[in-house]
Design a protein around this motif. Structure first.
Motif, PDB file in Angstrom:
ATOM      1  N   GLY A   1     -75.684  34.947  45.120  1.00 50.98           N
ATOM      2  CA  GLY A   1     -74.704  35.922  44.652  1.00 50.98           C
ATOM      3  C   GLY A   1     -74.394  37.029  45.642  1.00 50.98           C
ATOM      4  N   THR A   2     -75.273  37.263  46.613  1.00 49.39           N
ATOM      5  CA  THR A   2     -75.026  38.298  47.618  1.00 49.39           C
ATOM      6  C   THR A   2     -74.290  37.745  48.835  1.00 49.39           C
ATOM      7  OG1 THR A   2     -77.089  37.966  48.846  1.00 49.39           O
ATOM      8  CG2 THR A   2     -77.167  39.454  46.930  1.00 49.39           C
ATOM      9  N   GLY A   3     -74.082  36.436  48.850  1.00 50.69           N
ATOM     10  CA  GLY A   3     -73.413  35.801  49.987  1.00 50.69           C
ATOM     11  C   GLY A   3     -74.366  35.252  51.025  1.00 50.69           C
ATOM     12  N   GLU A   4     -75.674  35.424  50.807  1.00 52.66           N
ATOM     13  CA  GLU A   4     -76.645  34.871  51.758  1.00 52.66           C
ATOM     14  C   GLU A   4     -76.651  33.350  51.649  1.00 52.66           C
ATOM     15  OE1 GLU A   4     -81.387  34.895  52.887  1.00 52.66           O
ATOM     16  OE2 GLU A   4     -80.614  36.418  51.513  1.00 52.66           O
ATOM     17  N   ALA A   5     -76.507  32.691  52.796  1.00 56.20           N
ATOM     18  CA  ALA A   5     -76.440  31.226  52.839  1.00 56.20           C
ATOM     19  C   ALA A   5     -77.701  30.662  53.469  1.00 56.20           C
ATOM     20  CB  ALA A   5     -75.215  30.791  53.640  1.00 56.20           C
ATOM     21  N   VAL A   6     -78.287  29.667  52.800  1.00 56.49           N
ATOM     22  CA  VAL A   6     -79.483  28.977  53.297  1.00 56.49           C
ATOM     23  C   VAL A   6     -79.093  27.534  53.587  1.00 56.49           C
ATOM     24  CG1 VAL A   6     -81.815  28.218  52.729  1.00 56.49           C
ATOM     25  CG2 VAL A   6     -81.017  30.473  51.983  1.00 56.49           C
ATOM     26  N   LEU A   7     -79.312  27.099  54.822  1.00 56.57           N
ATOM     27  CA  LEU A   7     -79.012  25.723  55.208  1.00 56.57           C
ATOM     28  C   LEU A   7     -79.965  24.778  54.483  1.00 56.57           C
ATOM     29  CD1 LEU A   7     -77.327  23.851  57.071  1.00 56.57           C
ATOM     30  CD2 LEU A   7     -79.145  24.136  58.780  1.00 56.57           C
ATOM     31  N   CYS A   8     -79.406  23.828  53.727  1.00 56.23           N
ATOM     32  CA  CYS A   8     -80.216  22.910  52.916  1.00 56.23           C
ATOM     33  C   CYS A   8     -80.207  21.483  53.439  1.00 56.23           C
ATOM     34  CB  CYS A   8     -79.700  22.899  51.478  1.00 56.23           C
ATOM     35  SG  CYS A   8     -79.896  24.483  50.681  1.00 56.23           S
ATOM     36  N   ALA A   9     -79.108  21.070  54.075  1.00 63.81           N
ATOM     37  CA  ALA A   9     -78.992  19.686  54.539  1.00 63.81           C
ATOM     38  C   ALA A   9     -77.912  19.608  55.615  1.00 63.81           C
ATOM     39  CB  ALA A   9     -78.638  18.755  53.375  1.00 63.81           C
ATOM     40  N   VAL A  10     -77.989  18.547  56.409  1.00 62.96           N
ATOM     41  CA  VAL A  10     -76.953  18.230  57.388  1.00 62.96           C
ATOM     42  C   VAL A  10     -76.574  16.768  57.219  1.00 62.96           C
ATOM     43  CG1 VAL A  10     -77.576  20.010  59.071  1.00 62.96           C
ATOM     44  CG2 VAL A  10     -78.647  17.762  59.203  1.00 62.96           C
ATOM     45  N   ALA A  11     -75.327  16.463  57.509  1.00 62.79           N
ATOM     46  CA  ALA A  11     -74.852  15.089  57.343  1.00 62.79           C
ATOM     47  C   ALA A  11     -73.905  14.742  58.478  1.00 62.79           C
ATOM     48  CB  ALA A  11     -74.134  14.931  55.999  1.00 62.79           C
ATOM     49  N   GLN A  12     -73.786  13.451  58.716  1.00 63.06           N
ATOM     50  CA  GLN A  12     -72.795  12.919  59.642  1.00 63.06           C
ATOM     51  C   GLN A  12     -72.235  11.660  59.021  1.00 63.06           C
ATOM     52  OE1 GLN A  12     -73.548  12.950  63.898  1.00 63.06           O
ATOM     53  NE2 GLN A  12     -72.814  10.835  64.013  1.00 63.06           N
ATOM     54  N   GLY A  13     -70.947  11.460  59.180  1.00 63.60           N
ATOM     55  CA  GLY A  13     -70.344  10.272  58.600  1.00 63.60           C
ATOM     56  C   GLY A  13     -69.156   9.785  59.394  1.00 63.60           C
ATOM     57  N   THR A  14     -68.784   8.554  59.112  1.00 66.44           N
ATOM     58  CA  THR A  14     -67.602   7.939  59.706  1.00 66.44           C
ATOM     59  C   THR A  14     -66.603   7.676  58.595  1.00 66.44           C
ATOM     60  OG1 THR A  14     -68.978   6.875  61.377  1.00 66.44           O
ATOM     61  CG2 THR A  14     -66.764   5.971  61.062  1.00 66.44           C
ATOM     62  N   VAL A  15     -65.365   8.069  58.845  1.00 63.11           N
ATOM     63  CA  VAL A  15     -64.284   7.879  57.872  1.00 63.11           C
ATOM     64  C   VAL A  15     -63.241   6.991  58.514  1.00 63.11           C
ATOM     65  CG1 VAL A  15     -62.538   9.066  56.487  1.00 63.11           C
ATOM     66  CG2 VAL A  15     -64.774  10.147  56.881  1.00 63.11           C
ATOM     67  N   LEU A  16     -62.789   5.981  57.749  1.00 64.26           N
ATOM     68  CA  LEU A  16     -61.875   4.975  58.265  1.00 64.26           C
ATOM     69  C   LEU A  16     -60.517   5.047  57.587  1.00 64.26           C
ATOM     70  CD1 LEU A  16     -64.402   2.030  57.872  1.00 64.26           C
ATOM     71  CD2 LEU A  16     -64.014   3.397  59.930  1.00 64.26           C
ATOM     72  N   ARG A  17     -59.462   4.785  58.362  1.00 62.60           N
ATOM     73  CA  ARG A  17     -58.149   4.613  57.755  1.00 62.60           C
ATOM     74  C   ARG A  17     -58.177   3.340  56.919  1.00 62.60           C
ATOM     75  NH1 ARG A  17     -54.034   6.502  62.128  1.00 62.60           N
ATOM     76  NH2 ARG A  17     -53.661   8.545  61.234  1.00 62.60           N
ATOM     77  N   SER A  18     -57.629   3.401  55.721  1.00 67.56           N
ATOM     78  CA  SER A  18     -57.700   2.241  54.825  1.00 67.56           C
ATOM     79  C   SER A  18     -56.336   1.566  54.646  1.00 67.56           C
ATOM     80  CB  SER A  18     -58.219   2.662  53.464  1.00 67.56           C
ATOM     81  OG  SER A  18     -57.303   3.520  52.830  1.00 67.56           O
ATOM     82  N   GLY A  19     -55.286   2.076  55.228  1.00 62.99           N
ATOM     83  CA  GLY A  19     -53.952   1.530  54.975  1.00 62.99           C
ATOM     84  C   GLY A  19     -53.400   2.129  53.704  1.00 62.99           C
ATOM     85  N   ALA A  20     -52.369   1.528  53.173  1.00 60.21           N
ATOM     86  CA  ALA A  20     -51.734   2.050  51.976  1.00 60.21           C
ATOM     87  C   ALA A  20     -52.661   1.900  50.774  1.00 60.21           C
ATOM     88  CB  ALA A  20     -50.426   1.334  51.713  1.00 60.21           C
ATOM     89  N   PRO A  21     -52.775   2.952  49.938  1.00 65.60           N
ATOM     90  CA  PRO A  21     -53.610   2.819  48.740  1.00 65.60           C
ATOM     91  C   PRO A  21     -53.036   1.801  47.765  1.00 65.60           C
ATOM     92  CG  PRO A  21     -52.478   4.942  48.785  1.00 65.60           C
ATOM     93  CD  PRO A  21     -52.141   4.218  50.060  1.00 65.60           C
ATOM     94  N   ARG A  22     -53.924   1.118  47.077  1.00 64.96           N
ATOM     95  CA  ARG A  22     -53.489   0.118  46.078  1.00 64.96           C
ATOM     96  C   ARG A  22     -53.089   0.832  44.796  1.00 64.96           C
ATOM     97  NH1 ARG A  22     -57.941  -4.684  46.754  1.00 64.96           N
ATOM     98  NH2 ARG A  22     -57.351  -5.204  48.865  1.00 64.96           N
ATOM     99  N   PRO A  23     -52.120   0.275  44.096  1.00 64.24           N
ATOM    100  CA  PRO A  23     -51.693   0.920  42.825  1.00 64.24           C
ATOM    101  C   PRO A  23     -52.744   0.790  41.747  1.00 64.24           C
ATOM    102  CG  PRO A  23     -50.394  -1.079  43.271  1.00 64.24           C
ATOM    103  CD  PRO A  23     -51.330  -0.870  44.425  1.00 64.24           C
TER     104      PRO A  23
END
Length: 154
Positions: free
Chosen positions: A132-154
């Motif tokens: 509530g005071t704005g103090e931030a504690v680092l809890c986790a780190v992540a890395q990921g790969t995101v891919l283009r998927s083409g047109a979304p399916r209906p």
């Protein structure tokens, strides 16, 4: 956001993506609505996603459930990549390292594009528990790969 691809050429996201549209996309996800997730920032290769750490999102020891942190990292990474690759994307892979428990307040996932090509982006994310005071504690780190998927399916 312009970022370089593997050959040094620019990769630019469509100009129509903005925070308002990104928030609409997030609101269309039933699971995101269930968790009460919100986008605090979006664009130029970055995204910040927040979730209030309610009692029903905790595990038996009172800490935020690891699945909530994994969700936040996944969605933040994907939105950051979407600001570069466009909206038709999917997570290709995600690695997450828990550093310390998220106890209370707001879970904030801050993601950024590390490298983007024409078809995929590698992104990093830091997850913080913010009190509530704005103090931030680092809890986790992540890395990921995101891919283009083409047109979304209906």
């Amino acid at each position: 956001m312009t970022t370089t691809n593997g050959t040094g050429g620019p990769v630019t996201a469509p100009a129509t993506l903005d925070l308002g549209l990104a928030r609409q996309v997030l609101a269309a996800q039933p699971f995101s609505r269930l968790l009460g997730a919100r986008l605090a920032a979006f664009g130029e290769g970055t995204a910040t996603l927040e979730v209030e750490l309610r009692e029903d999102l905790r595990q038996q020891n009172g800490f935020a459930h690891g699945g909530v942190l994994a969700y936040a990292a996944d969605n933040a990474l994907t939105f950051a990549a979407g600001s570069v690759l466009g909206p038709a994307i999917l997570t290709g892979g995600l690695g997450l390292q828990y550093l310390r428990p998220a106890r209370a307040g707001t879970l904030r996932a801050e993601a950024r594009v590390i490298h983007a090509g024409a078809r995929q982006a590698v992104c990093g994310c830091e997850l913080f528990a913010v009190d509530g005071t704005g103090e931030a504690v680092l809890c986790a780190v992540a890395q990921g790969t995101v891919l283009r998927s083409g047109a979304p399916r209906p």
